[in-house]
Scaffold this active site. Structure first.
Site, short mmCIF file in Angstrom:
data_model
loop_
_atom_site.label_atom_id
_atom_site.label_comp_id
_atom_site.label_asym_id
_atom_site.label_seq_id
_atom_site.Cartn_x
_atom_site.Cartn_y
_atom_site.Cartn_z
N THR A 170 0.84 -1.21 0.00
CA THR A 170 0.00 0.00 0.00
C THR A 170 0.87 1.25 0.00
O THR A 170 0.57 2.23 -0.70
CB THR A 170 -0.95 0.00 1.21
OG1 THR A 170 -1.78 -1.16 1.16
CG2 THR A 170 -1.83 1.24 1.21
N HIS A 219 2.95 5.75 -2.96
CA HIS A 219 4.18 6.42 -3.39
C HIS A 219 4.20 6.60 -4.91
O HIS A 219 4.47 7.70 -5.41
CB HIS A 219 5.39 5.60 -2.93
CG HIS A 219 6.72 6.10 -3.41
ND1 HIS A 219 7.56 6.86 -2.62
CD2 HIS A 219 7.36 5.95 -4.61
CE1 HIS A 219 8.65 7.16 -3.32
NE2 HIS A 219 8.56 6.62 -4.53
N GLU A 220 3.92 5.52 -5.63
CA GLU A 220 3.97 5.60 -7.10
C GLU A 220 2.85 6.50 -7.63
O GLU A 220 3.07 7.26 -8.58
CB GLU A 220 3.89 4.21 -7.71
CG GLU A 220 5.01 3.24 -7.30
CD GLU A 220 6.42 3.77 -7.55
OE1 GLU A 220 6.60 4.66 -8.39
OE2 GLU A 220 7.35 3.29 -6.88
N HIS A 261 3.98 9.98 -7.52
CA HIS A 261 4.75 10.41 -8.70
C HIS A 261 3.83 10.89 -9.81
O HIS A 261 4.08 11.91 -10.45
CB HIS A 261 5.62 9.27 -9.23
CG HIS A 261 6.85 9.00 -8.40
ND1 HIS A 261 7.67 10.00 -7.94
CD2 HIS A 261 7.40 7.83 -7.98
CE1 HIS A 261 8.67 9.45 -7.26
NE2 HIS A 261 8.53 8.14 -7.27
N ASP A 290 10.87 11.90 -5.82
CA ASP A 290 11.42 11.12 -4.72
C ASP A 290 12.09 12.06 -3.73
O ASP A 290 12.68 13.08 -4.14
CB ASP A 290 12.45 10.12 -5.25
CG ASP A 290 11.81 8.86 -5.79
OD1 ASP A 290 10.82 8.39 -5.20
OD2 ASP A 290 12.31 8.35 -6.80
ZN LIG Z 1 9.75 6.91 -6.20
#
Ligand SMILES: [Zn+2]
Length: 180
Positions: free
Chosen positions: A114, A119-120, A123, A129
């Protein structure tokens, strides 16, 4: 990318293709009406990660108000989410659009799915990052360690996403480039 390892960053997380539109009364009117930019995501190719992707999307939906992620099975979704055996990663084609790969390599090492999904998706929402970083940061990714299961963006990450989509809205790009 979720992985901490430095190297060739094939993933360009950038605001691409944002052009100021010509002044238009229609845009202004629509801009007032639309409360949040809705982005669709299609996780039908995410295999065992489908629930984690939905949970990651729900995290963003409860964290910000200027953009909303909605699941779809349409092939024209803004965001395509698939599973593969590599490292988790994301590639944006423009803010709010792109592909997420829920790589099994990270979950096989013990990273939380999760947190990876959130996180993705971060993006795709324009976040870079921030590695190394603490577990309280979503965008610190794998640098926070396997024990970190926090899927929530911190205050800075939330405010930056809010600002990115607020800017789109203010510029009127919204209606022109993100017609649903
Ligand atoms: Zn990343």
């Amino acid at each position: 990318m979720f992985r901490r390892t430095a190297g060739v960053l094939a993933v360009a997380v950038a605001l691409v293709g944002l052009h100021a539109p010509a002044a238009s009364a229609d845009v202004v009117v629509a801009d007032v009406v639309v409360a949040a930019r809705t982005l669709t995501y299609n996780a039908s190719g995410a295999a065992e990660f489908k629930a984690a992707v939905d949970a990651g999307a729900a995290v963003w939906n409860s964290s910000v108000v200027n953009v909303k992620l909605v699941s779809t099975t349409s092939s024209s979704a803004n965001i395509r989410v698939v599973a593969d055996n590599g490292w988790p990663r994301a590639q944006t084609t423009s803010l709010g659009n792109g592909t997420v790969w829920m790589g099994r390599e990270a979950t096989n090492e013990g990273y939380n799915p999760t947190r990876i999904a959130a996180h993705e998706l971060g993006h795709i929402l324009g976040q870079p990052d921030r590695k190394p970083g603490p577990c309280t940061s979503l965008m610190s990714g794998s640098s926070a360690g396997i024990a970190c299961t926090n899927p929530n963006p911190n205050a800075r990450e939330k405010s930056e996403v809010e600002a990115a989509f607020r800017t789109l809205k203010a510029a009127g790009v919204w209606q022109r480039e993100f017609v649903e």
